[in-house]
Design an enzyme around this catalytic site. Structure first.
Site, PDB file in Angstrom:
ATOM      1  N   HIS A   1       0.843  -1.202   0.000  1.00 15.18           N
ATOM      2  CA  HIS A   1       0.000   0.000   0.000  1.00 15.18           C
ATOM      3  C   HIS A   1       0.872   1.242   0.000  1.00 15.18           C
ATOM      4  O   HIS A   1       1.994   1.241   0.519  1.00 15.18           O
ATOM      5  CB  HIS A   1      -0.977  -0.008   1.183  1.00 15.18           C
TER       6      HIS A   1
ATOM      7  N   ASP B   1      -0.201   4.481   1.017  1.00 16.80           N
ATOM      8  CA  ASP B   1      -0.497   5.513   2.008  1.00 16.80           C
ATOM      9  C   ASP B   1       0.292   5.248   3.285  1.00 16.80           C
ATOM     10  O   ASP B   1       0.871   4.177   3.466  1.00 16.80           O
ATOM     11  CB  ASP B   1      -1.995   5.559   2.321  1.00 16.80           C
TER      12      ASP B   1
ATOM     13  N   HIS C   1       3.361   3.726  13.101  1.00 17.92           N
ATOM     14  CA  HIS C   1       2.184   4.505  13.516  1.00 17.92           C
ATOM     15  C   HIS C   1       2.489   5.440  14.676  1.00 17.92           C
ATOM     16  O   HIS C   1       1.583   5.935  15.318  1.00 17.92           O
ATOM     17  CB  HIS C   1       0.988   3.608  13.862  1.00 17.92           C
TER      18      HIS C   1
ATOM     19  N   GLU D   1      -5.024   2.011   2.937  1.00 18.21           N
ATOM     20  CA  GLU D   1      -4.918   0.798   3.759  1.00 18.21           C
ATOM     21  C   GLU D   1      -5.024   1.138   5.241  1.00 18.21           C
ATOM     22  O   GLU D   1      -5.671   0.419   6.004  1.00 18.21           O
ATOM     23  CB  GLU D   1      -3.577   0.109   3.472  1.00 18.21           C
ATOM     24  N   GLU D   2      -4.407   2.234   5.635  1.00 20.40           N
ATOM     25  CA  GLU D   2      -4.308   2.554   7.051  1.00 20.40           C
ATOM     26  C   GLU D   2      -5.627   3.038   7.651  1.00 20.40           C
ATOM     27  O   GLU D   2      -5.778   3.060   8.870  1.00 20.40           O
ATOM     28  CB  GLU D   2      -3.222   3.618   7.271  1.00 20.40           C
TER      29      GLU D   2
ATOM     30  N   ASP E   1       6.416   1.926   6.781  1.00 21.54           N
ATOM     31  CA  ASP E   1       5.182   1.146   6.674  1.00 21.54           C
ATOM     32  C   ASP E   1       4.237   1.917   5.745  1.00 21.54           C
ATOM     33  O   ASP E   1       3.671   2.920   6.136  1.00 21.54           O
ATOM     34  CB  ASP E   1       4.552   0.985   8.055  1.00 21.54           C
TER      35      ASP E   1
ATOM     36  N   ASP F   1       4.268  -6.162   3.460  1.00 20.88           N
ATOM     37  CA  ASP F   1       3.807  -5.279   4.538  1.00 20.88           C
ATOM     38  C   ASP F   1       3.939  -5.918   5.915  1.00 20.88           C
ATOM     39  O   ASP F   1       3.191  -5.591   6.833  1.00 20.88           O
ATOM     40  CB  ASP F   1       2.349  -4.877   4.277  1.00 20.88           C
TER      41      ASP F   1
END
Length: 482
Positions: free
Chosen positions: A74, A76, A456, A143-144, A113, A167
């Site tokens: 992904h 994003d 994150h 995705e997030e 990530d 991922d």
């Protein structure tokens, strides 16, 4: 770093990607970059309405009859910054700071990530010496924030015998299964009234200094949740001193454990010093409770102008009660895979709307029945407290296909190339493989990637030697897959 040889181009591409804002929902720029990258290589590339990108590259001569492979990641990233950072994720580039064997950003998420996986895919595409069977590349968006991009991929948009998702965030670990999940959305009527006579001062109470982290991968750490800690403190405080809650906000992302929450209130001026003293006492108690997992937990009390309006009692009581009583963190452990969290939830976000206070709870499980049970508990609690709650955003688990041909080849090759044996595991987080399996039921899948610490969060960093190792392995794997 001298040890990064073959991955040098990966890091260059990642740096280029880091110049382009790519927070979830803002992926057009990075999507266009990838399309242009492919076109410059003379490859077919298409975008869909969600800015997903599909690239197709024919097999190298002599590999036409090899299995077809989809490389997937992904584009994003989660946008989180330190509380004192002025970074603007809509326009500012992300710093790539290298210290020793690690790369990190400047008090923001790095975007390794899943940007590092994406950079590996693009580096493979442009490598003229890379041998491989028929290749298709799938870059997905959002995705997030709910895997919306993967959910929008239609049957036939990509095809392949094997799918390799890049991922996973621990080198040597190969993921073959992931959790499904949903959101529980609690809405508490936001009733306000004028501040009551006698409450002639204002205070703000902030819970901060928590590690936070990924609400799937790091939920097993049992770190403090700022929203629940703040609610617990307010519940105990109101047993000692009268106050009127005026605001409560905490958390920023559905998939991040809240590291900060803030409440404001009106109080009697004569109680201020006593309240400050009591909160200092509470701080010591919570520091002891979370001494190992969140040693930097801090309570900050500040005097503020007296709020003109405050929550009505019903609003305040429902909010504090829900956050106090709701289950948070690990609900159950897997009975089949040792050390795997099976079911959990995260009291992720408390926010004020125009007419409601909204609580977003993220629920995860690799067991459908357990997911239903915990979700229903959270819904029932809201109903018991007389407030509304709905369930949304469901995504499926990726069930383990034990002994697949892809898994056998991946693990066998890795064990010949690495001194550290491969570990096959499942992850307590949503991977897009769960959604993609719905449109690719006969495609065997596996996920791996370089070591990324604290995704994150503004402490995110990626281990550069692992980037090299994983990239070299990916190139060897594409050459040898049968």
């Amino acid at each position: 770093m001298d040890t990064i040889v073959q991955a040098k181009r990966v890091l260059e591409i990642f740096k280029e990607m880091s110049q382009i804002p790519r927070g979830s929902g803002n992926e057009k720029g990075i999507s266009d970059y990838i399309v242009n990258f492919a076109h410059n290589l003379g490859l077919e590339a298409t975008q869909d309405s969600e800015w997903n990108v599909v690239i197709k590259k024919p097999a190298t001569p002599g590999y036409e009859n090899r299995p077809s492979v989809i490389l997937q990641g992904h584009i994003d990233m989660v946008c989180v910054k330190g509380h004192d950072s002025n970074h603007d994720f809509t326009k500012d580039p992300i710093a790539n700071i290298i210290e020793g064997e690690w790369m990190h950003a400047d008090d923001t998420t790095l975007g390794a990530d899943n940007g590092m996986g994406g950079a590996m895919i693009l580096a493979v595409l442009e490598d003229k010496n890379q041998q491989h069977g028929p290749l298709q590349i799938l870059f997905t968006t959002n995705e997030e924030t709910g895997m919306d991009g993967a959910a929008a991929v239609k049957e036939g948009q990509v095809t392949g015998d094997y799918l390799i998702n890049l991922d996973t965030e621990v080198e040597h670990e190969f993921c073959v299964s992931c959790a499904g999940g949903c959101h529980v959305n609690v809405s508490i009527p936001l009733l306000r009234e004028n501040n009551l006579p006698g409450y002639d001062a204002g205070l703000s109470l902030t819970v901060k200094g928590l590690k936070g982290g990924h609400s799937g991968i790091e939920i097993i750490e049992q770190r403090a949740n700022a929203n629940q800690v703040l609610a617990r403190v307010l519940y105990d405080l109101e047993k000692q001193y009268s106050f009127n809650l005026a605001s409560f906000v905490g958390g920023v992302k559905h998939n991040a454990i809240p590291s900060k929450a803030v409440a404001t209130m009106s109080v009697r001026n004569e109680d201020i010093e006593a309240i400050k003293t009591l909160i200092k006492f509470y701080e010591k108690e919570y520091k002891h409770e979370f001494a190992i997992k969140d040693p930097d937990l801090t309570f900050i009390v500040e005097e503020i102008p007296t709020p003109e309006t405050v929550y009505a009692d019903d609003t305040s009581e429902a909010l504090i009660s829900y956050l106090y009583l709701a289950e948070d963190g690990v609900h159950s452990m897997s009975q089949t895979i040792e050390g795997l969290v099976e079911t959990s939830d995260n009291l992720a976000i408390v926010s004020e709307g125009t007419h409601t206070i909204d609580i977003l709870v993220s629920v995860r499980s690799s067991n459908k029945n357990s997911l239903e049970y915990l979700s229903k508990k959270l819904l029932l609690l809201a109903d018991t407290l007389g407030v509304s709650a709905t369930r949304s955003g469901g995504y499926p688990a990726w069930e383990y296909d034990k002994g697949s041909k892809l898994e056998e080849q991946v693990i066998a090759l890795y064990n010949t190339m690495s001194d550290t044996p491969a570990r096959v595991n499942a992850v307590h987080a949503g991977l897009e493989c769960g959604l993609l399996k719905n449109i690719l039921p006969n495609t065997e899948m596996i996920s791996f990637g370089p070591t990324i610490i604290s995704p994150h969060t503004n402490m995110e960093r990626v281990h550069l030697p692992s980037v090299e190792h994983v990239y070299v392995f990916l190139k060897a794997l594409l050459e040898k897959l049968q």
